[in-house]
Design a protein around this motif. Structure first.
Motif, PDB file in Angstrom:
ATOM      1  N   LEU A  21       0.826  -1.204   0.000  1.00 39.15           N
ATOM      2  CA  LEU A  21       0.000   0.000   0.000  1.00 39.15           C
ATOM      3  C   LEU A  21       0.863   1.257   0.000  1.00 39.15           C
ATOM      4  O   LEU A  21       0.559   2.229  -0.712  1.00 39.15           O
ATOM      5  N   ALA A  22       1.941   1.266   0.749  1.00 42.53           N
ATOM      6  CA  ALA A  22       2.838   2.420   0.774  1.00 42.53           C
ATOM      7  C   ALA A  22       3.493   2.642  -0.585  1.00 42.53           C
ATOM      8  O   ALA A  22       3.622   3.785  -1.047  1.00 42.53           O
ATOM      9  N   ILE A  23       3.872   1.569  -1.245  1.00 41.90           N
ATOM     10  CA  ILE A  23       4.482   1.687  -2.576  1.00 41.90           C
ATOM     11  C   ILE A  23       3.465   2.216  -3.586  1.00 41.90           C
ATOM     12  O   ILE A  23       3.770   3.091  -4.398  1.00 41.90           O
ATOM     13  N   ALA A  27       3.650   5.776  -5.620  1.00 40.66           N
ATOM     14  CA  ALA A  27       3.601   5.809  -7.083  1.00 40.66           C
ATOM     15  C   ALA A  27       2.485   6.723  -7.580  1.00 40.66           C
ATOM     16  O   ALA A  27       2.687   7.523  -8.500  1.00 40.66           O
ATOM     17  N   ILE A  28       1.321   6.628  -6.945  1.00 39.27           N
ATOM     18  CA  ILE A  28       0.196   7.495  -7.338  1.00 39.27           C
ATOM     19  C   ILE A  28       0.527   8.960  -7.091  1.00 39.27           C
ATOM     20  O   ILE A  28       0.234   9.827  -7.927  1.00 39.27           O
ATOM     21  N   THR A  33       1.786  14.301  -9.148  1.00 42.35           N
ATOM     22  CA  THR A  33       2.652  15.479  -9.148  1.00 42.35           C
ATOM     23  C   THR A  33       3.174  15.760 -10.549  1.00 42.35           C
ATOM     24  O   THR A  33       3.187  16.916 -10.993  1.00 42.35           O
ATOM     25  N   PHE A  34       3.590  14.728 -11.259  1.00 41.77           N
ATOM     26  CA  PHE A  34       4.072  14.899 -12.621  1.00 41.77           C
ATOM     27  C   PHE A  34       2.981  15.481 -13.524  1.00 41.77           C
ATOM     28  O   PHE A  34       3.232  16.395 -14.307  1.00 41.77           O
ATOM     29  N   LEU A  35       1.760  14.968 -13.412  1.00 43.62           N
ATOM     30  CA  LEU A  35       0.670  15.465 -14.240  1.00 43.62           C
ATOM     31  C   LEU A  35       0.318  16.910 -13.921  1.00 43.62           C
ATOM     32  O   LEU A  35       0.028  17.708 -14.827  1.00 43.62           O
ATOM     33  N   ILE A  36       0.348  17.286 -12.659  1.00 41.75           N
ATOM     34  CA  ILE A  36       0.061  18.672 -12.280  1.00 41.75           C
ATOM     35  C   ILE A  36       1.128  19.607 -12.819  1.00 41.75           C
ATOM     36  O   ILE A  36       0.827  20.691 -13.335  1.00 41.75           O
ATOM     37  N   VAL A  37       2.387  19.209 -12.731  1.00 41.34           N
ATOM     38  CA  VAL A  37       3.470  20.039 -13.268  1.00 41.34           C
ATOM     39  C   VAL A  37       3.335  20.166 -14.787  1.00 41.34           C
ATOM     40  O   VAL A  37       3.493  21.263 -15.339  1.00 41.34           O
TER      41      VAL A  37
END
Length: 84
Positions: A21-23, A27-28, A33-37
């Motif tokens: 779950l932490a992984i 990843a999500i 973050t990449f999509l927002i940037v």
């Protein structure tokens, strides 16, 4: 480094669901973050290729519906487009 790897493998052995779950959450969050940037970068540069991009304006219209709702739209009636 082996100590960190050891701790990670111990965590996976003891609580595999929590580690997975932490992984997944990490990843999500990285993808989000990449999509927002990327959205910010493309939105910022979307009109800059036009020669006079400082003079661009957005025209919005607002309609009051009979049931009391207010509808804002970036589309304007055709006669207004001709007047501009």
């Amino acid at each position: 480094m082996p100590m960190i790897l050891n701790a990670f493998t111990n965590d996976i052995k003891q609580k595999p669901a929590a580690a997975l779950l932490a992984i997944i959450i990490t990843a999500i969050s990285l993808v989000t973050t990449f999509l927002i940037v990327m959205l910010y970068v493309t939105d910022r540069d979307i009109e800059r290729w036009l020669p006079e991009h400082q003079r661009l304006y957005r025209i919005e219209s607002q309609f009051n519906l009979p049931n009391g709702y207010i509808v804002r739209s970036a589309q304007v009636p055709f006669p207004l487009v001709e007047a501009l």
